[in-house]
Write a protein that holds these residues in place. Sequence first.
Motif, PDB file in Angstrom:
ATOM      1  N   ALA A 163       0.829  -1.211   0.000  1.00  0.00           N
ATOM      2  CA  ALA A 163       0.000   0.000   0.000  1.00  0.00           C
ATOM      3  C   ALA A 163       0.863   1.261   0.000  1.00  0.00           C
ATOM      4  CB  ALA A 163      -0.941   0.005   1.202  1.00  0.00           C
ATOM      5  N   ASN A 164       1.910   1.285   0.809  1.00  0.00           N
ATOM      6  CA  ASN A 164       2.764   2.466   0.878  1.00  0.00           C
ATOM      7  C   ASN A 164       3.500   2.694  -0.438  1.00  0.00           C
ATOM      8  OD1 ASN A 164       1.930   2.637   3.504  1.00  0.00           O
ATOM      9  ND2 ASN A 164       3.792   1.787   4.378  1.00  0.00           N
ATOM     10  N   ASN A 165       3.926   1.611  -1.066  1.00  0.00           N
ATOM     11  CA  ASN A 165       4.581   1.707  -2.362  1.00  0.00           C
ATOM     12  C   ASN A 165       3.604   2.221  -3.407  1.00  0.00           C
ATOM     13  OD1 ASN A 165       5.660   0.476  -5.067  1.00  0.00           O
ATOM     14  ND2 ASN A 165       7.372   0.320  -3.637  1.00  0.00           N
ATOM     15  N   GLY A 207      -8.824   9.425 -14.120  1.00  0.00           N
ATOM     16  CA  GLY A 207      -7.567   8.792 -14.517  1.00  0.00           C
ATOM     17  C   GLY A 207      -7.013   7.869 -13.457  1.00  0.00           C
ATOM     18  N   LEU A 208      -7.114   8.251 -12.198  1.00  0.00           N
ATOM     19  CA  LEU A 208      -6.616   7.392 -11.127  1.00  0.00           C
ATOM     20  C   LEU A 208      -7.366   6.075 -11.084  1.00  0.00           C
ATOM     21  CD1 LEU A 208      -6.094   9.938  -8.185  1.00  0.00           C
ATOM     22  CD2 LEU A 208      -4.335   8.846  -9.573  1.00  0.00           C
ATOM     23  N   GLU A 209      -8.693   6.140 -11.200  1.00  0.00           N
ATOM     24  CA  GLU A 209      -9.498   4.915 -11.107  1.00  0.00           C
ATOM     25  C   GLU A 209      -9.286   3.990 -12.298  1.00  0.00           C
ATOM     26  OE1 GLU A 209     -11.182   3.969  -8.538  1.00  0.00           O
ATOM     27  OE2 GLU A 209     -11.007   5.822  -7.372  1.00  0.00           O
ATOM     28  N   LYS A 264      -5.308  -1.373 -10.007  1.00  0.00           N
ATOM     29  CA  LYS A 264      -4.650  -2.363  -9.140  1.00  0.00           C
ATOM     30  C   LYS A 264      -4.027  -1.690  -7.920  1.00  0.00           C
ATOM     31  CE  LYS A 264      -0.769  -4.164 -10.541  1.00  0.00           C
ATOM     32  NZ  LYS A 264       0.198  -4.993 -11.300  1.00  0.00           N
ATOM     33  N   GLU A 265      -3.343  -0.556  -8.143  1.00  0.00           N
ATOM     34  CA  GLU A 265      -2.694   0.140  -7.039  1.00  0.00           C
ATOM     35  C   GLU A 265      -3.718   0.646  -6.019  1.00  0.00           C
ATOM     36  OE1 GLU A 265       0.192   0.222 -10.426  1.00  0.00           O
ATOM     37  OE2 GLU A 265      -1.962   0.404 -10.170  1.00  0.00           O
ATOM     38  N   ILE A 291      -4.119  -0.214  -1.993  1.00  0.00           N
ATOM     39  CA  ILE A 291      -4.164   0.823  -0.959  1.00  0.00           C
ATOM     40  C   ILE A 291      -5.425   0.684  -0.117  1.00  0.00           C
ATOM     41  CG2 ILE A 291      -4.374   3.307  -0.547  1.00  0.00           C
ATOM     42  CD1 ILE A 291      -2.667   3.693  -3.110  1.00  0.00           C
ATOM     43  N   ARG A 292      -6.563   0.483  -0.776  1.00  0.00           N
ATOM     44  CA  ARG A 292      -7.836   0.430  -0.060  1.00  0.00           C
ATOM     45  C   ARG A 292      -7.968  -0.810   0.806  1.00  0.00           C
ATOM     46  NH1 ARG A 292     -10.755   2.826  -5.425  1.00  0.00           N
ATOM     47  NH2 ARG A 292     -10.699   5.013  -4.785  1.00  0.00           N
TER      48      ARG A 292
END
Length: 441
Positions: free
Chosen positions: A226-228, A351-353, A358-359, A363-364
Amino acid sequence: KARIKAEREARKAEKERLKAEKKAKKAAQQAEQEAAEKIHDVTYLSMKDQEKYEAFGDMARIMSRSQTGRNFVKVEDLGVKHQPGETVWLRGRLHSIRVKGGSCFLVLRQDSFNTVQAVFFKDKERPEFSQKMIKYLKSLTEESVIDLEGTLTESEVRSCSVQNVELKIERIHSVTKANAILPFLVEDAARSEAEVDASQETDRPFPRLGQELRLDNRWMDLRAPANNAILRVQSMVCQLFRESLYSQGFIEIHTPKLLAGESESGAGVFTTDYFGQTACLAQSPQLYKQMAIASDLTRVFEIGPVFRAENSNTRRHLCEFTGLDLEMAINDHYMETLEVIHNMFRHIFTGLETRLEKELAVIREQYPSEPCTFTDEPCVLHWPEAMEILEKEGFDIGDGMGDLSGAMELALGRVVKEKYGTDFFMLDKYPMAVRPFYTIP
């Protein structure tokens, strides 16, 4: 008597000779065995000469002595671009390893959250090779960087991101060996607060990793998936910010960060010595952006560091952060600016979604959140309506000319979400008393 004594001494000497000879022979055999069992460093120079190299052992310092011809593949491509039966090279971190008897199971991790299982089983036809391979595998430490050549085989592995194949180890080399004892485990840094809390009443509670421990070992903390992924999201935010503004006619500028005076009044400033004079770290690029507009650039933006000497321990106060600033000339009405900003945020949210699905999922899993909701057209809330909402929510707004507190902002966001179905809105018609000096009525 002399003869008897001489014979006794001779027998004693012969006994000592035989004893020494036996000891030397035993030492020679032991040295020979140790030499045979010793695992040497491997200097890997070319795939053409691969058969001359040991299939295991630490990699000698690379030093760019040659281009080996190895083609390293991505873990995420295994089972997709690369199918069972193929032999591939991988480089990654040793996430975990379990050696028992004549078998070994290890997990290789790439890019923080792509993992694949690799296995080795004792070969009865090559007992000496298998023995040395198992010995070497036992010496590997978690978080070491390793090179692994393996053949893909079909398998069902639920504990890894690659779940339809695994690797049969053919060759393995440690490129950079990690310490056997690490500050903490990556898997501990990757657990959510809820998971840690729930474990405290069990026989095996998970450790709590404090902020100081994490920051002192940030290089380890950022290996947690998640931090990465958060850093990847930050990078994408900047990319999407640029994309949107470039498409709307903006150019990027770079303003000074070491100034002769304060950038903004009312904000704390860091000072430093500049060859005998006092200099300030930039608190904002605001005045430079406005000068750019006066220089007929019309639309500009900047992504850069901001420094503010705010001695407050809240998440709303940062001494250093990366600012995403824009400035534009207005032709007719400030609504032009709100439309540009709305388009920009909509491009970032969308754009993020779509690009980092995957990222965001990673995180979630550790830090629960929901996708941001927004309207197609700008949702603009006027100050009088905001004051009316807050008053109904039980806040003392006084004369309605004061700035909003954090609690007011949260309440306003909740009501707007219920009323207009959006997380993102803009509040305009702020009172002059709480606006910066560089704005006009």
